[in-house]
Design a protein around this motif. Structure first.
Motif, PDB file in Angstrom:
ATOM      1  N   SER A  69       0.768  45.003 -20.434  1.00 41.94           N
ATOM      2  CA  SER A  69       0.247  45.126 -19.073  1.00 41.94           C
ATOM      3  C   SER A  69       0.037  46.591 -18.746  1.00 41.94           C
ATOM      4  O   SER A  69       0.670  47.475 -19.322  1.00 41.94           O
ATOM      5  N   MET A  70      -0.859  46.849 -17.791  1.00 44.56           N
ATOM      6  CA  MET A  70      -1.186  48.230 -17.444  1.00 44.56           C
ATOM      7  C   MET A  70      -1.753  48.266 -16.034  1.00 44.56           C
ATOM      8  O   MET A  70      -2.440  47.332 -15.609  1.00 44.56           O
ATOM      9  N   LYS A  71      -1.482  49.343 -15.295  1.00 44.50           N
ATOM     10  CA  LYS A  71      -2.038  49.539 -13.975  1.00 44.50           C
ATOM     11  C   LYS A  71      -2.368  51.017 -13.769  1.00 44.50           C
ATOM     12  O   LYS A  71      -1.593  51.893 -14.164  1.00 44.50           O
TER      13      LYS A  71
ATOM     14  N   ASN B 268     -15.139  46.897 -13.988  1.00 45.88           N
ATOM     15  CA  ASN B 268     -16.137  46.132 -13.230  1.00 45.88           C
ATOM     16  C   ASN B 268     -16.927  47.015 -12.279  1.00 45.88           C
ATOM     17  O   ASN B 268     -18.094  46.742 -11.982  1.00 45.88           O
ATOM     18  N   LEU B 269     -16.307  48.077 -11.804  1.00 46.45           N
ATOM     19  CA  LEU B 269     -17.001  48.992 -10.903  1.00 46.45           C
ATOM     20  C   LEU B 269     -18.166  49.687 -11.593  1.00 46.45           C
ATOM     21  O   LEU B 269     -19.128  50.093 -10.946  1.00 46.45           O
ATOM     22  N   TYR B 270     -18.084  49.829 -12.927  1.00 44.71           N
ATOM     23  CA  TYR B 270     -19.108  50.547 -13.676  1.00 44.71           C
ATOM     24  C   TYR B 270     -20.054  49.614 -14.424  1.00 44.71           C
ATOM     25  O   TYR B 270     -21.224  49.943 -14.627  1.00 44.71           O
ATOM     26  N   ASP B 271     -19.561  48.447 -14.815  1.00 41.68           N
ATOM     27  CA  ASP B 271     -20.362  47.562 -15.645  1.00 41.68           C
ATOM     28  C   ASP B 271     -21.221  46.599 -14.835  1.00 41.68           C
ATOM     29  O   ASP B 271     -22.293  46.203 -15.276  1.00 41.68           O
ATOM     30  N   LYS B 272     -20.747  46.195 -13.662  1.00 44.56           N
ATOM     31  CA  LYS B 272     -21.525  45.268 -12.861  1.00 44.56           C
ATOM     32  C   LYS B 272     -22.619  46.010 -12.101  1.00 44.56           C
ATOM     33  O   LYS B 272     -22.405  47.115 -11.615  1.00 44.56           O
TER      34      LYS B 272
ATOM     35  N   GLU C 289      -9.340  45.997 -15.886  1.00 45.19           N
ATOM     36  CA  GLU C 289     -10.551  45.185 -15.788  1.00 45.19           C
ATOM     37  C   GLU C 289     -11.286  45.441 -14.478  1.00 45.19           C
ATOM     38  O   GLU C 289     -12.523  45.477 -14.443  1.00 45.19           O
ATOM     39  N   GLU C 290     -10.526  45.619 -13.388  1.00 46.81           N
ATOM     40  CA  GLU C 290     -11.148  45.897 -12.094  1.00 46.81           C
ATOM     41  C   GLU C 290     -11.861  47.245 -12.116  1.00 46.81           C
ATOM     42  O   GLU C 290     -12.941  47.403 -11.525  1.00 46.81           O
TER      43      GLU C 290
ATOM     44  N   VAL D 102     -10.057  53.592 -20.741  1.00 53.04           N
ATOM     45  CA  VAL D 102      -9.737  52.309 -20.102  1.00 53.04           C
ATOM     46  C   VAL D 102     -10.316  51.152 -20.914  1.00 53.04           C
ATOM     47  O   VAL D 102      -9.689  50.098 -21.048  1.00 53.04           O
ATOM     48  N   ARG D 103     -11.511  51.341 -21.488  1.00 52.67           N
ATOM     49  CA  ARG D 103     -12.081  50.298 -22.356  1.00 52.67           C
ATOM     50  C   ARG D 103     -11.169  50.041 -23.552  1.00 52.67           C
ATOM     51  O   ARG D 103     -10.986  48.888 -23.971  1.00 52.67           O
ATOM     52  N   ASP D 104     -10.607  51.098 -24.115  1.00 50.04           N
ATOM     53  CA  ASP D 104      -9.696  50.945 -25.253  1.00 50.04           C
ATOM     54  C   ASP D 104      -8.455  50.161 -24.854  1.00 50.04           C
ATOM     55  O   ASP D 104      -7.957  49.338 -25.621  1.00 50.04           O
TER      56      ASP D 104
END
Length: 251
Positions: free
Chosen positions: A119-121, A225-229, A221-222, A104-106
């Motif tokens: 775009s991606m989901k 955020n669950l892992y980085d914040k 990005e969402e 996902v980071r890539d």
């Protein structure tokens, strides 16, 4: 008094005795199977930034990405399938949680730097699929299927229903490929559109889902955020003064 004291000591010893947790049971099972970590499944859809994108280059990009990640996360396997249409792609990845996060980071980096994805989901992340792995290896397949009037795709079904239907297609597709003899696997992959067209997600549905803003799907990005914040939660006990000293009866 001696009897009461003996009973209290017995109760304390029972409360302090080690209780096997569910995590320990899972870890013991993994050790018996010689597995380093749990296997999870990531399924996402995406749209290419350009119409005439080099899909072979994209397939090679993911091959190199997984190879580099396996050098970092040793003994971690990767399986799955990447279906690439003319404008869209559907990707199923089965691997560890750490490697899924790096994938996902890539994707986020590719979107930020003007890469091949516009775009991606994320449709779903299924956890602990050790006994339900669909693919024996990772591979990609290009599908030269012309889809007329993508913008005219209409449906009365909810977004959740469409996501479930697409995931059902991919699971059935994985089971179909899994049943193919290894010697005939290449021919089976080359004839997917002819043999099992109903198991291939529709391009119109992919475009429709990418344009919909529904909470059942997650942006990359969402997810990060669950892992980085930092996870910072204030408990009710932290708002009480003076602080309680005995929260549990067996302290």
């Amino acid at each position: 008094m001696a009897t009461v004291s003996a009973m209290e000591e017995r109760e304390d010893s029972i409360l302090e005795a080690h209780r096997t947790s569910l995590l320990e049971v899972i870890e013991d099972k993994n050790r018996s199977l010689n597995k380093k970590s749990l296997v999870h499944r990531l399924v996402y859809i995406a749209k290419f930034r350009e119409d005439n994108v080099d899909r072979l280059e994209i397939g090679n990009h993911y091959e190199h990405l997984f190879k580099n990640l396996q050098n970092v996360y040793q003994n971690e396997s990767v399986s799955g399938l990447l279906l690439m249409y003319l404008k869209y792609m559907v990707h199923v990845v089965e691997t560890s949680s750490d490697m899924i996060t790096e994938v996902v980071r890539d994707i986020v980096a590719s979107q930020r730097d003007g890469g091949f994805l516009q775009s991606m989901k994320i449709l779903v992340i299924s956890h602990d699929i050790s006994f339900h792995i669909l693919y024996q290896q990772w591979s990609f397949k290009t599908l030269d299927i012309q889809a007329a009037r993508l913008e005219a795709y209409e449906t009365s079904d909810s977004v959740v229903r469409l996501v479930v239907d697409m995931l059902g297609q991919l699971i059935k597709l994985g089971n179909y490929i899994l049943k193919q003899p290894k010697l005939n696997l290449k021919n089976a992959m080359d004839s997917l559109h002819d043999k099992v067209p109903d198991l291939l997600p529709q391009q119109g549905m992919i475009q429709f889902l990418l344009e919909e803003n529904d909470n059942c799907m997650v942006l990359p990005e969402e997810f990060l955020n669950l892992y980085d914040k930092p996870f910072d939660v204030t408990l009710d006990s932290g708002l009480v003064w003076p602080l309680p000293t005995r929260l549990f009866p067996y302290n």
